[in-house]
Motif scaffolding. Sequence first.
Motif, short mmCIF file in Angstrom:
data_model
loop_
_atom_site.label_atom_id
_atom_site.label_comp_id
_atom_site.label_asym_id
_atom_site.label_seq_id
_atom_site.Cartn_x
_atom_site.Cartn_y
_atom_site.Cartn_z
N SER A 23 0.83 -1.21 0.00
CA SER A 23 0.00 0.00 0.00
C SER A 23 0.86 1.26 0.00
CB SER A 23 -0.91 0.00 1.23
OG SER A 23 -1.76 -1.13 1.22
N LEU B 49 0.84 4.06 -2.83
CA LEU B 49 0.53 5.44 -2.50
C LEU B 49 1.64 6.40 -2.95
CD1 LEU B 49 -1.33 7.51 -1.12
CD2 LEU B 49 -0.14 7.01 1.04
N THR B 50 2.87 5.94 -2.74
CA THR B 50 4.01 6.77 -3.15
C THR B 50 4.00 7.01 -4.66
OG1 THR B 50 5.35 5.92 -1.32
CG2 THR B 50 6.54 6.91 -3.17
N GLN C 48 1.29 9.45 -5.54
CA GLN C 48 1.67 10.83 -5.19
C GLN C 48 2.71 11.41 -6.18
OE1 GLN C 48 1.88 11.87 -0.74
NE2 GLN C 48 2.32 9.66 -0.80
N THR D 40 2.36 9.51 3.77
CA THR D 40 2.69 8.10 3.51
C THR D 40 2.83 7.32 4.80
OG1 THR D 40 3.84 8.72 1.48
CG2 THR D 40 4.32 6.54 2.38
N PHE E 272 -0.62 6.93 6.54
CA PHE E 272 -1.42 5.96 5.80
C PHE E 272 -0.92 4.53 6.07
CE2 PHE E 272 -2.13 3.38 2.00
CZ PHE E 272 -3.51 3.48 1.87
N SER E 273 0.41 4.38 6.07
CA SER E 273 1.01 3.05 6.28
C SER E 273 0.71 2.52 7.67
CB SER E 273 2.53 3.11 6.07
OG SER E 273 2.83 3.52 4.75
#
Length: 350
Positions: free
Chosen positions: A23, A27-28, A31, A42, A45-46
């Motif tokens: 994930s 996400l990275t 972005q 990040t 979220f992680s």
Amino acid sequence: MGIKLKKTYAFAVISALYITLFSAILLTLIQVILYEFSLALTLSFSIGILIFSIIVIQYRSELFIYQRVKKIYDDVSLLDSATLRSQSITTDMATLEREVKKYATDKKLELENLKVREEYRREFMGNVSHELKTPLFTVQGYIETLIDGVKDKNMRIKYLERAQKGVERLVYIVQDLDMIAKLEMGEVTLEYTEFNIVDLIQSVFDMLEMQADKKNIILMFDRKYSKAIRVHADKEKIQQVLINLVMNSIKYGKENGTTEVTIEDLVKNKVIVRIRDNGEGIEKHHIPRLFERFYRVDKSGARSEGGSGLGLSIVKHIIEGHDEKIYIESDFGSGSEFSFTLEKAKQING
């Protein structure tokens, strides 16, 4: 039946880390492609994904395992409700494995014991049948002959006497079986008294002297006991023990042999009585089963000597009923020695 969840999160944490890593990378990339990269976003979220994944995976895993393990417990409990229904269900695999292995081992031992008991039961029933069959057929044969008509008075008396001996043997077997049953169920009450064991042995010698003379066997003490040796026991039952053991030594002793009795101090409050003969002895593989009911070393010749086949079993039960021990030593070809312990009387001088 309760549930016992084992809180080991190794599986959930590792699985959640994989999900979190995937994930975070995803996400990275999103972005970088669409927005400006934010490390704080990040990480937040992680961490959220990690905690959520651990909780969901742990809960779902344990629920999944519990449902299936519960079914196993329920299925097995139908076979043995006393063993498993009283236990909590665990979702820990190591604990479950130990419980299942223990259950399997216990069942295996139980099955082996049942097989041994079944084999013993079959052998016992066969022995009882054999022991009763011979005198029954003897009595039946003589009675049928008499019913058919025997004119000779002397022959009638002879047949009646032989039939009577067969009945006496049946009564003897039944009485011994009754004695064994009562001893095993604890229905025989021991009446403890203080008595001189030397005098009791001498009285047994006097009773069995005629049987010994038939085989020219000498009954004797190993030495002269000038003083009384007083013991605390059930005199009548100990007399039965001595009769059975001395009679055994006469039956299986050799012609012109000896049966010798020794009384020795064992410890401060115990004496040991030894009955030794110089007969044929007993082979080693027979000794562990010697005190079983109807077990005979010589299957063919022993029955011709008479007896119920229960003598040694009765001896063992009587001695153990006194909380004492009985022992046997035998060298095949040179003789046997039976010995048992007794408690000394408080006053040994008499």
